[in-house]
Structures are given as C-alpha cells and as structure tokens.
Design a protein around this motif. Structure first.
Motif, short mmCIF file in Angstrom:
data_model
loop_
_atom_site.label_atom_id
_atom_site.label_comp_id
_atom_site.label_asym_id
_atom_site.label_seq_id
_atom_site.Cartn_x
_atom_site.Cartn_y
_atom_site.Cartn_z
N SER A 1 1.71 3.36 -9.67
CA SER A 1 1.52 4.08 -11.01
C SER A 1 0.39 5.26 -10.70
O SER A 1 -0.01 5.80 -11.71
CB SER A 1 0.59 2.94 -11.91
OG SER A 1 -0.26 2.33 -11.43
N CYS A 2 -0.32 5.29 -9.46
CA CYS A 2 -1.17 6.30 -9.14
C CYS A 2 -0.47 7.66 -9.24
O CYS A 2 -1.16 8.51 -10.00
CB CYS A 2 -1.77 6.23 -7.81
SG CYS A 2 -2.68 4.82 -7.80
N HIS A 3 0.69 7.94 -8.78
CA HIS A 3 1.41 9.42 -8.98
C HIS A 3 2.78 9.39 -8.95
O HIS A 3 3.41 10.37 -8.85
CB HIS A 3 1.05 10.20 -7.73
CG HIS A 3 -0.51 10.19 -7.36
ND1 HIS A 3 -1.20 9.49 -6.18
CD2 HIS A 3 -1.71 11.04 -7.77
CE1 HIS A 3 -2.41 9.51 -6.31
NE2 HIS A 3 -2.63 10.50 -7.32
N ILE B 1 0.91 -1.30 -0.07
CA ILE B 1 0.01 0.01 0.28
C ILE B 1 0.78 1.23 -0.22
O ILE B 1 1.79 1.42 0.94
CB ILE B 1 -0.74 -0.03 1.30
CG1 ILE B 1 -1.94 -1.37 1.32
CG2 ILE B 1 -1.91 1.36 1.19
CD1 ILE B 1 -2.82 -1.22 -0.06
N CYS B 2 0.74 2.06 -0.96
CA CYS B 2 1.57 3.33 -1.15
C CYS B 2 1.27 4.13 -0.33
O CYS B 2 -0.03 4.50 0.27
CB CYS B 2 1.18 3.92 -2.33
SG CYS B 2 2.35 5.36 -2.85
N THR B 3 2.29 4.72 0.48
CA THR B 3 2.44 5.70 1.82
C THR B 3 1.89 6.96 1.48
O THR B 3 1.64 7.74 2.18
CB THR B 3 3.47 5.63 2.51
OG1 THR B 3 4.52 6.16 1.58
CG2 THR B 3 3.75 4.33 3.34
N HIS B 4 1.70 7.23 -0.26
CA HIS B 4 1.22 8.48 -0.55
C HIS B 4 -0.25 8.67 -0.34
O HIS B 4 -0.58 9.77 0.33
CB HIS B 4 1.75 8.86 -1.93
CG HIS B 4 1.16 10.25 -2.53
ND1 HIS B 4 0.25 10.27 -3.53
CD2 HIS B 4 0.98 11.52 -2.02
CE1 HIS B 4 0.00 11.49 -3.84
NE2 HIS B 4 0.36 12.16 -2.69
N ALA B 5 -0.83 8.03 -1.11
CA ALA B 5 -2.40 8.15 -0.89
C ALA B 5 -3.17 6.72 -1.01
O ALA B 5 -4.51 6.81 -1.11
CB ALA B 5 -3.07 8.85 -2.04
N GLY B 6 -2.48 5.53 -0.66
CA GLY B 6 -3.15 4.47 -0.35
C GLY B 6 -3.40 3.53 -1.48
O GLY B 6 -4.07 2.44 -1.47
N CYS B 7 -2.88 3.71 -2.78
CA CYS B 7 -3.26 3.01 -3.95
C CYS B 7 -2.35 1.70 -3.60
O CYS B 7 -1.11 1.41 -2.92
CB CYS B 7 -2.33 3.44 -5.20
SG CYS B 7 -3.32 4.50 -5.80
N ASP B 8 -2.93 0.45 -3.72
CA ASP B 8 -2.28 -0.86 -3.75
C ASP B 8 -1.34 -1.25 -5.04
O ASP B 8 -1.73 -1.32 -6.02
CB ASP B 8 -3.34 -2.18 -3.54
CG ASP B 8 -2.70 -3.26 -3.16
OD1 ASP B 8 -1.35 -3.48 -3.49
OD2 ASP B 8 -3.27 -4.21 -2.78
S1 FES Z 1 -0.78 6.83 -3.97
FE1 FES Z 1 1.10 6.20 -4.59
S2 FES Z 1 1.95 7.92 -5.51
FE2 FES Z 1 0.35 8.67 -4.78
#
Ligand code: FES
Length: 140
Positions: free
Chosen positions: A90-92, A68-75
């Motif tokens: 790949s989200c951001h 789970i990405c610590t930026h905004a929670g994308c798996d």
């Molecule tokens: S949720 Fe991964 S870079 Fe934003």
C-alpha cells in the motif's frame, strides 16, 4: 523420508551450516521463526507469520518469503495485504504474486525466499537469514 544430514522430516538449504542445524526448538529469532504446523495450512495458502515473513503452500510444498517490498522497504504485512491471491504494497502500489514475483511496479525485483525446516511433528520454522532459490519447496 527424513533428512540424512539433520534427522528432520525434511529440510532445504545448506545442511552443513550451523544455523540450519540450530533451526527450531529454541527462542524465536530471525533465524528461527515459528510458522505454525503443516496441519494449519491448505494448498494455496499464503499467510503472514510475523518477522516480515510469509509462508505459502503450493503443489510443491511449503515455502517462505520476505514481506519487505523490494521498491522502498515497506513491510507489506503492516502496509499492504497478503493473501492467497498475492501480495500488495500500500506504500506505492506494487503487487507480487504468491511466489514473490513482481506483477506490478514500481517494485522491480522479486521477493526473497527463505529456508524452511519442518520438524517430525509438523512444526514449521523459517530462517530469514538464509535466502534460497525461489523454486525451493519442502514437501509435506
Ligand atoms: S515500498 Fe512498496 S511500492 Fe514502494
């Protein structure tokens, strides 16, 4: 060498915790995630095992971390890439090394590491309800 507290080949984490003692053998759950067998892993591997968890194998042994990405929670298992080269979101566009450290933002915090238990037959189980030190490994 076995674990004196639980009788397994190796374990890490709070051995007096009931969840640690229950790990493995029961139905899969966030506290009991089957992650294959040590024979399935080669040094340098980092692979997704489902349940938003990846398992790696380095010179210290087996370890597990969150995908789970610590930026905004994308798996990142679903929205990104997990490989022996690291983890990409790949989200951001955040990137993490194989140990979960931030290589490129916008993420600013490293990925959580989870407790790993390896049974006598080599089967690996991850407890994603127990966050542990990023330096912890289970020797194989
Ligand atoms: S949720 Fe991964 S870079 Fe934003």
């Amino acid at each position: 060498m076995g674990c004196a507290a639980c009788g397994l080949v190796a374990c890490v984490g709070p051995v007096n915790d009931t969840a640690a003692g229950d790990t493995g053998g029961g139905p899969a759950s966030p506290s009991n995630i089957p992650a294959g067998n040590v024979a399935d892993y080669y040094s340098g591997d980092l692979v997704s095992v489902g349940w938003s968890v990846a398992v790696g194998y380095d010179q210290g042994g087996i370890y597990a971390l969150s995908t789970i990405c610590t930026h905004a929670g994308c798996d990142m298992a679903n929205y990104g890439r997990i490989s022996s080269n690291g983890i990409y979101c790949s989200c951001h566009g955040s990137e993490f090394d194989v140990d979960g450290n931030v290589v490129r933002g916008p993420a600013r915090r490293a990925l959580d590491h989870y407790q790993v238990t390896i049974h006598a037959n080599g089967d690996i189980y991850v407890d994603s309800t127990h966050v542990i030190s990023e330096s912890t490994r289970v020797a194989v």
